[in-house]
Design an enzyme around this catalytic site. Structure first.
Site, PDB file in Angstrom:
ATOM      1  N   GLY A  94       0.900  -1.195  -0.005  1.00  0.00           N
ATOM      2  CA  GLY A  94       0.020  -0.227  -0.009  1.00  0.00           C
ATOM      3  C   GLY A  94       0.859   1.350   0.050  1.00  0.00           C
ATOM      4  CB  THR A  95       3.978   2.218   2.017  1.00  0.00           C
ATOM      5  OG1 THR A  95       3.205   1.888   3.105  1.00  0.00           O
ATOM      6  CG2 THR A  95       4.655   3.645   2.372  1.00  0.00           C
TER       7      THR A  95
ATOM      8  CG  ASN B   1      -5.497   4.152   8.664  1.00  0.00           C
ATOM      9  OD1 ASN B   1      -5.856   5.055   7.877  1.00  0.00           O
ATOM     10  ND2 ASN B   1      -4.346   4.479   9.685  1.00  0.00           N
TER      11      ASN B   1
ATOM     12  CD  GLN C  68      -7.126  -0.350   7.414  1.00  0.00           C
ATOM     13  OE1 GLN C  68      -8.194  -0.972   7.987  1.00  0.00           O
ATOM     14  NE2 GLN C  68      -6.274  -0.721   7.841  1.00  0.00           N
TER      15      GLN C  68
ATOM     16  CG  HIS D 224      -0.312  -6.459   4.793  1.00  0.00           C
ATOM     17  ND1 HIS D 224      -0.564  -6.097   5.905  1.00  0.00           N
ATOM     18  CD2 HIS D 224       0.252  -5.492   4.008  1.00  0.00           C
ATOM     19  CE1 HIS D 224      -0.040  -4.972   5.928  1.00  0.00           C
ATOM     20  NE2 HIS D 224       0.335  -4.623   5.017  1.00  0.00           N
TER      21      HIS D 224
ATOM     22  CB  THR E 236      12.348  -9.347 -10.791  1.00  0.00           C
ATOM     23  OG1 THR E 236      13.361  -9.239 -11.641  1.00  0.00           O
ATOM     24  CG2 THR E 236      11.936 -10.817 -10.995  1.00  0.00           C
TER      25      THR E 236
ATOM     26  CB  CYS F  33       6.673   9.956  15.941  1.00  0.00           C
ATOM     27  SG  CYS F  33       7.833   9.936  17.438  1.00  0.00           S
TER      28      CYS F  33
END
Ligand code: PLP
Length: 373
Positions: A50-51, A140, A170, A192, A228, A317
């Site tokens: 997702g990131t 989220n 989400q 995931h 790849t 953080c």
């Protein structure tokens, strides 16, 4: 996944039989994912999660030559990004970094007390120079669902150039993405979060969107993401989405019913607890977000963890120090309530017995903390 892994596949870009087999499997996974999320196979770009999908959506559209030249023509010469105030850091930080590093301005889209983007704020914020509008499908932290269809309509009515990006990471286990993200130009997914493997995701990119790649190299994924491909991961993601789609409505009903039982039990037994998201605001079925006034969420999380009840707080953080949740602040949750904010997330495998145990134990744990034990 295990069966395919045992086959010793080749690199899907190669020409020998194991490579061709890998390519066929990859393309089958792409076809299946595309069909499940209402896209054409050519729109599906495999990523590492997702990131990466969010970063590719944000930087990829802002750096695209079409946008750069359109903005050069525009009086201000500055592109603007509208990003909802409740986006996941993968989106929000990417928008902020883009704004810090180029001729791009970032505007935050306000949300109401329910955490929903205000259409009036969106309409007021849209300009001819708006290049990207980022509004997630479901949050989220709170599980609140955004009206992405209305966002698409508003953007189309205001600008021909603005792209709509929705982070559906989400929402994927419970929502019909073909319907809920219809019309969005870019959609991010992560395997995931839907029961698939960690380390694989998708960015769906509508055909008319020009995208500059983040990763350059061999030109895989139609020049949009070099490297790849993770064939086994792609297969796992396709299977996970297939399984989620097979019983989406039944699973959502069951999970929501357990979530409501948990909410009723905890709210009745813990005087300091209140629901963060007001009644009537649509949320994902598995999310229950509560504020425990007078408590520090970390003490609650640790004490519950010791009982085997695993809940989450807001974001922390990188140094591990606690920060107030940007999402709750945007919703106007007072700081003393936000400090004690915790999120219970139920999944397909959460049982009635799990819920009964939590209803029994959580009030005891909170009572102990109240007494300073
Ligand atoms: N977007 C949302 C809404 C998320 O919840 C997450 C992960 O928690 C991400 C993006 C990032 O996804 P990933 O962990 O696959 O990088």
């Amino acid at each position: 996944m295990a069966a395919v892994e045992a086959e010793a596949l080749g690199n899907p870009t190669g020409s020998h039989p194991p490579a061709q087999r890998a390519r066929r499997l990859l393309e089958d996974a792409r076809d299946e994912i595309a069909a499940l999320v209402g896209r054409q196979p050519g729109e599906i770009v495999f990523t590492s999660g997702g990131t990466e999908s969010a970063n590719l959506a944000v930087f990829g559209t802002l750096a695209a030559p079409a946008h750069a030249s359109a903005h050069a023509d525009h009086a201000s010469g500055v592109a603007s990004v509208l990003c909802s105030a409740v986006e996941h850091p993968a989106v929000w930080e990417a928008c902020r970094a883009a704004a810090q590093s180029g001729p791009i301005t970032m505007h935050e889209l306000a949300v109401d007390a329910g955490g929903v983007v205000e259409t009036s704020a969106l309409l007021a914020g849209l300009e001819p120079s708006t290049t990207l509008v980022a509004v997630m499908l479901a949050n989220n932290e709170t599980g609140v669902i955004q009206p992405v269809g209305q966002v698409v309509e508003a953007v189309r009515s205001a600008t021909s150039m603005g792209r709509v990006f929705t982070d559906a990471v989400q929402a994927a286990p419970y929502m019909d993405l073909a319907d809920a993200t219809a019309g969005a130009d870019l959609v991010a997914l992560s395997a995931h979060k839907v029961g698939g493997p960690v380390g694989v995701g998708v960015l769906a990119v509508a055909p008319e969107v020009e995208l500059t790649p983040l990763l350059r190299g061999g030109g895989q994924e139609r020049e949009r993401r070099s490297g790849t491909q993770n064939v086994v991961g792609a297969i796992g993601m396709a299977v996970a989405l297939r399984l989620a789609a097979a019983d989406r409505i039944g699973a959502a009903k069951e999970v929501a019913s357990r979530r409501d039982t948990l909410a009723d039990g905890l709210l009745a037994a813990i005087p300091e607890a209140c629901r963060t998201v007001p009644d009537g605001v649509p949320t994902l079925p598995g999310h229950l977000h509560l504020c425990l006034r007078g408590f520090e969420r970390e003490e609650v999380l640790v004490a519950l963890g010791e009982e085997g009840i695993c809940v989450s707080g807001g974001s922390s953080c990188a140094s591990g120090a606690l920060e107030p949740s940007r999402v709750l602040a945007a919703m106007g949750v007072p700081e003393d309530a936000a400090r004690g904010a915790i999120r219970f997330t139920l999944g397909h495998d959460t049982t009635d017995a799990d819920v009964a145990r939590a209803v029994r134990l959580v009030p005891d744990v909170v009572a102990r903390l109240r007494q300073g034990e």
